[in-house]
Scaffold this motif. Structure first.
Motif, PDB file in Angstrom:
ATOM      1  N   ILE A 268       1.004  -1.363   0.128  1.00 27.96           N
ATOM      2  CA  ILE A 268       0.389  -0.409  -0.371  1.00 27.96           C
ATOM      3  C   ILE A 268       0.780   1.411  -0.037  1.00 27.96           C
ATOM      4  CG2 ILE A 268      -1.265   1.017   1.980  1.00 27.96           C
ATOM      5  CD1 ILE A 268      -2.384  -1.153   2.963  1.00 27.96           C
ATOM      6  N   ALA A 269       0.548   2.230  -0.639  1.00 31.43           N
ATOM      7  CA  ALA A 269       1.573   3.465  -0.787  1.00 31.43           C
ATOM      8  C   ALA A 269       1.255   5.089  -1.075  1.00 31.43           C
ATOM      9  CB  ALA A 269       2.448   3.319  -2.235  1.00 31.43           C
ATOM     10  N   CYS A 270       1.175   5.709   0.176  1.00 36.05           N
ATOM     11  CA  CYS A 270       0.278   6.905   0.447  1.00 36.05           C
ATOM     12  C   CYS A 270       1.110   7.615  -0.938  1.00 36.05           C
ATOM     13  CB  CYS A 270       0.631   7.671   1.250  1.00 36.05           C
ATOM     14  SG  CYS A 270      -0.204   8.807   1.716  1.00 36.05           S
ATOM     15  N   MET A 271       0.910   8.334  -1.824  1.00 36.26           N
ATOM     16  CA  MET A 271       1.366   9.218  -3.070  1.00 36.26           C
ATOM     17  C   MET A 271       1.639  10.969  -2.419  1.00 36.26           C
ATOM     18  SD  MET A 271       2.732   6.242  -4.825  1.00 36.26           S
ATOM     19  CE  MET A 271       3.639   7.606  -5.971  1.00 36.26           C
ATOM     20  N   GLY A 272       2.539  11.255  -3.030  1.00 30.02           N
ATOM     21  CA  GLY A 272       2.337  12.935  -2.855  1.00 30.02           C
ATOM     22  C   GLY A 272       2.059  13.335  -4.771  1.00 30.02           C
ATOM     23  N   LYS A 273       2.730  14.752  -4.863  1.00 33.95           N
ATOM     24  CA  LYS A 273       2.390  15.483  -5.926  1.00 33.95           C
ATOM     25  C   LYS A 273       2.398  14.684  -6.935  1.00 33.95           C
ATOM     26  CE  LYS A 273       1.173  20.017  -8.523  1.00 33.95           C
ATOM     27  NZ  LYS A 273       2.170  21.651  -7.557  1.00 33.95           N
ATOM     28  N   GLY A 274       2.373  14.386  -8.214  1.00 34.58           N
ATOM     29  CA  GLY A 274       2.937  14.107  -9.167  1.00 34.58           C
ATOM     30  C   GLY A 274       2.289  13.302 -10.168  1.00 34.58           C
ATOM     31  N   ASN A 275       2.351  11.876 -10.676  1.00 31.66           N
ATOM     32  CA  ASN A 275       1.321  11.103 -11.388  1.00 31.66           C
ATOM     33  C   ASN A 275      -0.140  10.415 -10.904  1.00 31.66           C
ATOM     34  OD1 ASN A 275       1.651   9.964 -14.083  1.00 31.66           O
ATOM     35  ND2 ASN A 275       1.149   8.112 -12.578  1.00 31.66           N
ATOM     36  N   TRP A 310       9.135   1.882 -11.509  1.00 32.45           N
ATOM     37  CA  TRP A 310       9.701   1.575 -10.079  1.00 32.45           C
ATOM     38  C   TRP A 310      10.268   3.343 -10.221  1.00 32.45           C
ATOM     39  CZ3 TRP A 310       8.672   0.201  -5.320  1.00 32.45           C
ATOM     40  CH2 TRP A 310       9.245   0.084  -4.664  1.00 32.45           C
ATOM     41  N   ASP A 311      11.320   3.052 -10.415  1.00 35.94           N
ATOM     42  CA  ASP A 311      11.521   4.517 -10.758  1.00 35.94           C
ATOM     43  C   ASP A 311      10.838   6.200 -10.370  1.00 35.94           C
ATOM     44  OD1 ASP A 311      14.680   3.823 -10.693  1.00 35.94           O
ATOM     45  OD2 ASP A 311      14.254   4.012 -12.791  1.00 35.94           O
ATOM     46  N   LEU A 312      10.097   5.938 -11.122  1.00 38.83           N
ATOM     47  CA  LEU A 312       8.635   7.486 -11.137  1.00 38.83           C
ATOM     48  C   LEU A 312       8.325   7.008  -9.730  1.00 38.83           C
ATOM     49  CD1 LEU A 312       7.996   9.871 -12.181  1.00 38.83           C
ATOM     50  CD2 LEU A 312       6.404   8.007 -13.480  1.00 38.83           C
ATOM     51  N   PHE A 313       7.816   5.851  -9.235  1.00 40.25           N
ATOM     52  CA  PHE A 313       7.177   5.986  -8.053  1.00 40.25           C
ATOM     53  C   PHE A 313       7.859   5.745  -6.769  1.00 40.25           C
ATOM     54  CE2 PHE A 313       6.440   2.592  -4.310  1.00 40.25           C
ATOM     55  CZ  PHE A 313       5.549   3.455  -4.243  1.00 40.25           C
ATOM     56  N   SER A 314       9.191   4.980  -7.167  1.00 40.76           N
ATOM     57  CA  SER A 314      10.060   5.776  -5.707  1.00 40.76           C
ATOM     58  C   SER A 314      10.604   7.289  -4.715  1.00 40.76           C
ATOM     59  CB  SER A 314      11.353   5.541  -6.032  1.00 40.76           C
ATOM     60  OG  SER A 314      12.382   5.702  -6.721  1.00 40.76           O
ATOM     61  N   LYS A 315       9.872   8.153  -6.238  1.00 42.25           N
ATOM     62  CA  LYS A 315       9.997   9.263  -6.654  1.00 42.25           C
ATOM     63  C   LYS A 315       9.281  10.739  -5.412  1.00 42.25           C
ATOM     64  CE  LYS A 315      13.518   9.676  -9.676  1.00 42.25           C
ATOM     65  NZ  LYS A 315      13.782   9.765 -11.167  1.00 42.25           N
ATOM     66  N   GLN A 316       7.657   9.499  -5.845  1.00 42.19           N
ATOM     67  CA  GLN A 316       6.964   9.882  -5.552  1.00 42.19           C
ATOM     68  C   GLN A 316       6.343   9.869  -4.489  1.00 42.19           C
ATOM     69  OE1 GLN A 316       4.468  10.309  -9.335  1.00 42.19           O
ATOM     70  NE2 GLN A 316       5.471  11.570 -10.247  1.00 42.19           N
ATOM     71  N   VAL A 317       6.751   8.596  -3.014  1.00 46.14           N
ATOM     72  CA  VAL A 317       5.938   7.942  -3.113  1.00 46.14           C
ATOM     73  C   VAL A 317       6.065   8.892  -1.639  1.00 46.14           C
ATOM     74  CG1 VAL A 317       7.638   6.340  -2.185  1.00 46.14           C
ATOM     75  CG2 VAL A 317       5.687   6.179  -1.845  1.00 46.14           C
ATOM     76  N   LYS A 318       5.680   8.149  -0.206  1.00 43.20           N
ATOM     77  CA  LYS A 318       5.297   9.339   0.870  1.00 43.20           C
ATOM     78  C   LYS A 318       5.747   8.149   1.653  1.00 43.20           C
ATOM     79  CE  LYS A 318       1.703  12.007   0.626  1.00 43.20           C
ATOM     80  NZ  LYS A 318       0.649  13.421   1.372  1.00 43.20           N
ATOM     81  N   TYR A 319       4.817   7.350   2.486  1.00 42.86           N
ATOM     82  CA  TYR A 319       4.723   6.487   2.949  1.00 42.86           C
ATOM     83  C   TYR A 319       4.180   5.114   2.035  1.00 42.86           C
ATOM     84  CZ  TYR A 319       4.072  10.091   6.188  1.00 42.86           C
ATOM     85  OH  TYR A 319       4.977  10.869   6.872  1.00 42.86           O
TER      86      TYR A 319
END
Length: 462
Positions: A268-275, A310-319
């Protein structure tokens, strides 16, 4: 290098068919190939495999220069080829101190090579740790093993579904809906409905969240919600980080999340601003393959939000939270299939004694000396049979009356591809297995199972 060693390298390198700059600015393509790579270059999967084999040969040659001194076993050789593939022959020479270090000293020094451009990288720390583990692993004939996790695709729920889009999801003093603020409870509903209770919907989880104080006023769902909500249904969930990781593409939490996906579990991921969002948004990751992640986004079915790098996700994930899944292949009852001949050889058998272990004998008769034993329920590779109903195994002979065909069934997976060869390619797919469909396990091949279906079709699954 063995097939196991090659799979080990592939796991860490990933495969990107378009050239990219690595952590220190070197243009890279395929499985970590760097020689002659240029910006904008695109290759085929076949070319990537060709590059990999060529690069491995160079690494193998480097390791073989020292083999006359050390006589490496296969695990040690594979680990050092992986190291050399990643770090180069020069660093191999330094690691071995040009042949002066002992095996134990080499093992102790392996973890030190975890920097790129002078900076310690979590990915390299993890790779060195696993290379050391492989290097230290003794060579032994495996007497049993567990099926590797198969990708389990969760049911997809959307916040915008008319069934619950306008359903109340509010804290005291506000008026919100599942459609506007319920991404967290929708993600939880997907997990529970897939793993435990098909009747659970976002309405179920929204009601529980509100009743237990997990709806955040003027926001969405508190981060503390997932662990107790999933625990209520007997699902293990663990929060991987307490500090906001947005903009930070590497951390111990990133490593744990990637390991979780590679083992067939979910994140489960909480995403920040981005895609995926302009503010904050929960999504569910269920697969990692060759640098890409597969996602269930409760707010969108847009291709770029359902699958991305994964690279894009890893930069935008918060938790992030790790969700444990059961193994998708389980062993059903041990009774043999009517379609299986008791004289059939070259298959996986399961020890089926009334109690205790099954003796292994040096010759196919009960008077021969006992050279070992297999435990009740243990999986055993059967290499041949005799007219007196004894089976030959890697360790000796066992009496065939106590061996039944090993079987498995598809579990928590709506569709599982059967492939012609043990590799992931679209053109390699023969047919599809469905939920609860049973198969006979013939043998394990580098993390894949060779199987036979009830219709006698033979192929590979993983």
């Amino acid at each position: 290098i063995s097939d196991q060693g090659l799979a080990f390298i592939k796991k860490f390198e990933g495969c990107l068919l378009k050239a990219y700059e690595d952590a220190v600015g070197v243009w890279t393509i395929g499985y970590g190939h760097t020689s002659g790579v240029f910006k904008g270059q695109v290759i085929t999967k076949e070319k990537a495999e060709e590059y990999l084999k060529s690069d491995c040969k160079n690494a193998e040659k480097g390791v073989n220069q020292y083999n006359h001194l050390y006589h490496f076993n296969q695990n040690q050789f594979d680990a050092l080829v992986s190291f050399t593939f990643n770090c180069g022959v020069g660093n191999l020479k330094t690691l071995l101190q040009n042949g002066q270090r002992s095996i134990s000293e080499i093992s102790a020094k392996l973890p030190a090579y975890h920097k790129a451009g002078g900076k310690a990288l979590q990915g390299l720390i993890q790779r060195r740790m696993e290379e050391k583990e492989l290097f230290d692993r003794p060579i032994a004939s495996p007497s049993s093993f567990s099926p590797l996790p198969q990708v389990v695709k969760p049911v997809l729920y959307l916040q915008t579904d008319p069934q619950w889009k306008h359903y109340n999801y509010s804290a005291k003093g506000e008026k919100k809906t599942i459609g506007s603020s319920g991404c967290g409870v929708v993600v939880a509903a997907m997990i529970i409905a897939t793993l435990k209770d098909k009747s659970v919907t976002p309405i179920t989880t929204a009601e529980w969240s509100m009743a237990n104080g997990y709806k955040a006023i003027h926001q969405g769902t508190y981060y503390s919600y997932f662990v107790p909500q999933l625990k209520k249904y007997g699902i293990s969930c663990k929060q991987l980080n307490q500090r906001n990781l947005y903009g930070q593409s590497s951390s111990s939490a990133h490593t744990l999340a990637l390991q979780t996906l590679k083992k067939g579990h979910w994140v489960i991921a909480c995403m920040g601003k981005g895609n995926w969002t302009n503010a904050g948004h929960f999504i569910l990751l269920y697969e990692y393959e060759n640098g890409y992640i597969s996602i269930h986004d409760p707010a969108s079915t847009a291709p770029g939000r359902q699958k991305n790098t994964w690279d894009l996700f890893s930069k935008q994930v918060k938790y992030m939270w790790a969700v444990d899944l059961p193994n998708p292949l389980t062993s059903p009852s041990p009774s043999p299939w009517e379609t299986l001949s008791q004289n059939f050889a070259d298959f996986l058998g399961k020890v089926h004694t009334n109690q205790g272990n099954l003796n292994i004998r040096s010759e196919p008769n009960s008077s021969a000396s006992i050279v070992g034993s297999y435990k009740k329920g243990e999986l055993v590779e059967i290499l041949g049979n005799t007219s007196t109903h004894w089976y030959k195994t890697k360790k000796g002979y066992v009496y065939g009356e106590y061996i039944v065909p090993a079987r498995g069934k598809v579990y928590n997976c709506a569709a599982l591809n059967i492939r012609k060869e043990p590799k992931v390619e679209e053109k390699n797919i023969l047919s599809v297995l469905h939920l609860d469909e049973e198969v006979e396990l013939l043998k394990e091949v580098n993390g894949w199972f060779k199987i036979k279906t009830k219709s006698q079709q033979v192929g590979y699954i993983s």
